[in-house]
Design a protein around this motif. Sequence first.
Motif, PDB file in Angstrom:
ATOM      1  N   SER A 153     -88.295  62.473  99.228  1.00 42.39           N
ATOM      2  CA  SER A 153     -89.015  61.364  98.581  1.00 42.39           C
ATOM      3  C   SER A 153     -88.750  60.002  99.209  1.00 42.39           C
ATOM      4  CB  SER A 153     -88.656  61.319  97.091  1.00 42.39           C
ATOM      5  OG  SER A 153     -87.296  60.965  96.935  1.00 42.39           O
ATOM      6  N   MET A 154     -87.699  59.872 100.019  1.00 40.72           N
ATOM      7  CA  MET A 154     -87.412  58.545 100.570  1.00 40.72           C
ATOM      8  C   MET A 154     -88.249  58.213 101.805  1.00 40.72           C
ATOM      9  SD  MET A 154     -83.291  58.374 100.008  1.00 40.72           S
ATOM     10  CE  MET A 154     -83.029  56.870 100.950  1.00 40.72           C
ATOM     11  N   THR A 162     -86.552  55.707  85.820  1.00 38.64           N
ATOM     12  CA  THR A 162     -87.043  55.809  84.446  1.00 38.64           C
ATOM     13  C   THR A 162     -86.529  57.082  83.787  1.00 38.64           C
ATOM     14  OG1 THR A 162     -89.034  56.938  85.208  1.00 38.64           O
ATOM     15  CG2 THR A 162     -89.165  54.551  84.994  1.00 38.64           C
ATOM     16  N   ASN A 163     -85.506  57.688  84.397  1.00 38.08           N
ATOM     17  CA  ASN A 163     -84.986  58.929  83.818  1.00 38.08           C
ATOM     18  C   ASN A 163     -84.246  58.641  82.509  1.00 38.08           C
ATOM     19  OD1 ASN A 163     -83.847  61.678  83.594  1.00 38.08           O
ATOM     20  ND2 ASN A 163     -84.645  61.874  85.660  1.00 38.08           N
ATOM     21  N   GLU A 212     -91.759  54.529  91.024  1.00 36.70           N
ATOM     22  CA  GLU A 212     -90.935  55.181  90.003  1.00 36.70           C
ATOM     23  C   GLU A 212     -90.100  56.243  90.692  1.00 36.70           C
ATOM     24  OE1 GLU A 212     -93.075  57.626  87.137  1.00 36.70           O
ATOM     25  OE2 GLU A 212     -91.642  57.048  85.586  1.00 36.70           O
ATOM     26  N   VAL A 213     -88.790  56.240  90.436  1.00 39.46           N
ATOM     27  CA  VAL A 213     -87.945  57.239  91.080  1.00 39.46           C
ATOM     28  C   VAL A 213     -87.154  58.010  90.032  1.00 39.46           C
ATOM     29  CG1 VAL A 213     -87.718  56.009  93.267  1.00 39.46           C
ATOM     30  CG2 VAL A 213     -86.049  55.598  91.446  1.00 39.46           C
ATOM     31  N   GLU A 214     -86.602  59.130  90.477  1.00 39.12           N
ATOM     32  CA  GLU A 214     -85.735  59.927  89.614  1.00 39.12           C
ATOM     33  C   GLU A 214     -84.324  59.361  89.662  1.00 39.12           C
ATOM     34  OE1 GLU A 214     -86.843  61.810  87.510  1.00 39.12           O
ATOM     35  OE2 GLU A 214     -88.897  62.040  88.226  1.00 39.12           O
ATOM     36  N   CYS A 215     -83.480  59.922  88.790  1.00 40.23           N
ATOM     37  CA  CYS A 215     -82.121  59.393  88.579  1.00 40.23           C
ATOM     38  C   CYS A 215     -81.423  59.039  89.897  1.00 40.23           C
ATOM     39  CB  CYS A 215     -81.298  60.428  87.825  1.00 40.23           C
ATOM     40  SG  CYS A 215     -79.624  59.880  87.440  1.00 40.23           S
ATOM     41  N   LEU A 216     -80.976  57.797  90.016  1.00 37.56           N
ATOM     42  CA  LEU A 216     -80.294  57.346  91.234  1.00 37.56           C
ATOM     43  C   LEU A 216     -78.780  57.405  91.092  1.00 37.56           C
ATOM     44  CD1 LEU A 216     -82.534  54.344  92.410  1.00 37.56           C
ATOM     45  CD2 LEU A 216     -82.471  56.665  93.300  1.00 37.56           C
ATOM     46  N   GLY A 217     -78.290  58.018  90.026  1.00 33.16           N
ATOM     47  CA  GLY A 217     -76.841  58.206  89.899  1.00 33.16           C
ATOM     48  C   GLY A 217     -76.102  56.919  89.613  1.00 33.16           C
ATOM     49  N   GLN A 258     -83.516  49.994  92.622  1.00 35.06           N
ATOM     50  CA  GLN A 258     -83.026  49.810  93.978  1.00 35.06           C
ATOM     51  C   GLN A 258     -84.090  49.064  94.758  1.00 35.06           C
ATOM     52  OE1 GLN A 258     -82.591  53.493  96.218  1.00 35.06           O
ATOM     53  NE2 GLN A 258     -81.139  52.561  97.642  1.00 35.06           N
TER      54      GLN A 258
END
Lengths: 180, 425
Positions: free
Chosen positions: A91-92, A107-108, A144-149, A158
């Motif tokens: 995805s990056m 948005t997780n 929109e991205v998934e959990c970035l920890g 980010q």
Amino acid sequence: MGFKMQPMTVPEPAPGKDQLFTPEIRAEIDRWIAKYPAEWKQSALMAALVAVQDADTDNNPGWLSQKDLDDVAHYLDLPPIAVYEVATFYSMYELKPVGRHKICVCTNVSCMACGSDEIVSHLEGKLGIKLGQTTEDGHYTLKEVECLGACGGAPMFQIGKQYYENLTPDRVDEILDGLE
Amino acid sequence: MANEVCLRTLDHDQPWSLEAYRAVGGYEVLKRVLQEKTAPDDIIAEVKKSNLRGRGGAGFPTGVKWGFINRSAPGDRYLVCNSDEGEPGTFKDRDILRYNPHQLIEGMIIAAYTIGAARGYNYIRGEFQEPYERFEAALEEARKEGFLGEDILGSGFDFQLHAHLGAGAYICGEETALLESIEGKKGQPRFKPPFPALFGLYGRPTIINNTESLASIPVILEKGGDWFKDLGVENSGGTKVFSISGNINNPGVFEIPMGTPFKDLLQMAGGMKDGRPIKAVIPGGSSAPVIPGAQMMELTMDYDAIQQAGSMLGSGAVIVLDDTNCMVRVLERMSYFYYEESCGQCTPCREGTGWLYRIVHRIEQGKGRQEDLELLDDITGKIAGRTICALGDAAAGPVQGMLKHFRDEFQYHIDRKRCLVSAGG
């Protein structure tokens, strides 16, 4: 699948690698190649794509053009399909133009519980675009991205390589105002 | 009794520096092992004794895994660290990399010595720029000190260690997908068996462990397997780095003994935000089925207790939700995640995660049908256990958990076409 344990490669390495990219990018890719067994230049593919994406190689800072992908294949002696597979999987990698500042909003669940809806709607209102879009002036892309920890600092986003945590609408304004 | 293992440098200035790590006794175990040429089998025995179980989520005993390597077989072997932290709610490995990278490096060198690997990689997720830079800086320091490279400390043991950066794919946290990714391919999991100990990176025998597991090794060998085991409870040795987030006052990372009551962890994390009631807890990352808040308040944080409650400790990522959260919305977001992150290799997962998301989405939108809850039950049963890797199970588990404990909220959405929470119910 993993049972074919040969790296992908081309029958004959093509000449002219010293014409590709810039000396700095070639040095960066070579630095990664050196980390892996000699026959596994393919292992440097992911890092090579990052190096080329980050640079303005084809008048396209922040994303990878078809020419970029083919040049990376050429440089690493890979068939182009090996590069396309990877570039489309992760995805990056951006395969379409993106704004100068790519804002990746998590948005997780943890961020959602801590107010990422408000952050997203504030950003959308401020920039006049929706998630997944780029401003007309090419300054900002909202993704929109998934959990970035970084759930301990939720809500967060980010921009470029930098994390920003514990966001509020005011803090978002400050951060965006501080960008070039 | 906090921060005794992986986060033991936290009280120091620049806890990530070699100086700070030395101040807590860092690299002394490595020196001892190399000087005394400790037998690998003795190291494995000590790690087995410690009851250390894989901290990435699966909980497989680390010492047992190391024992699978055949050190007498000819050819290369590899050690790989999994720092592809991506399970929603998990942010512990990020802090180990940021605040104590040297301990991970020492753990990896000892592990490599034990299995006879001359080369190792730490797979760090691509978004983790700051942790990556800290790890790289620590690698550079370790190389200068002669802890890495050829003939380490005059022992004759060679070990080269490098970072590999991911590029955004949750599935690469699955160990065989991660190996494919290091090989420069799409991160699609491999069939197992053969397991990585036999056929791993580049087709060679490989041990792959989580960041926290490997960072625990130097302390286990310094203080002994029994010391570590006794920190925890039966079947869950040692301390664990818990990441706790959600509707709480002081979210963050807490390294505390296994078996600590959840209510104590919640208290350390500052308690519920605005004093609101605790509605639900996801105890081990988003793949772990949800547990109602009241039940969670009675549980302890260890593998057995959480499993008996019908969930799993997973990566130790605790997401705490208060009564303002709509469980339909929460599940919709989680189901979207698995739909987005399915690698597409196995049909039940590729298609099933899409079905789950679309059905939960329409329920959330007030367009649910009466048969939808049974349909969800049916689909989860057709995904779980029918895929190459555990992502299918991970997508099914949260749906099953939500329908078990919060079915009334879903039914309300279907019947009334609106949300029970915002309706004040």
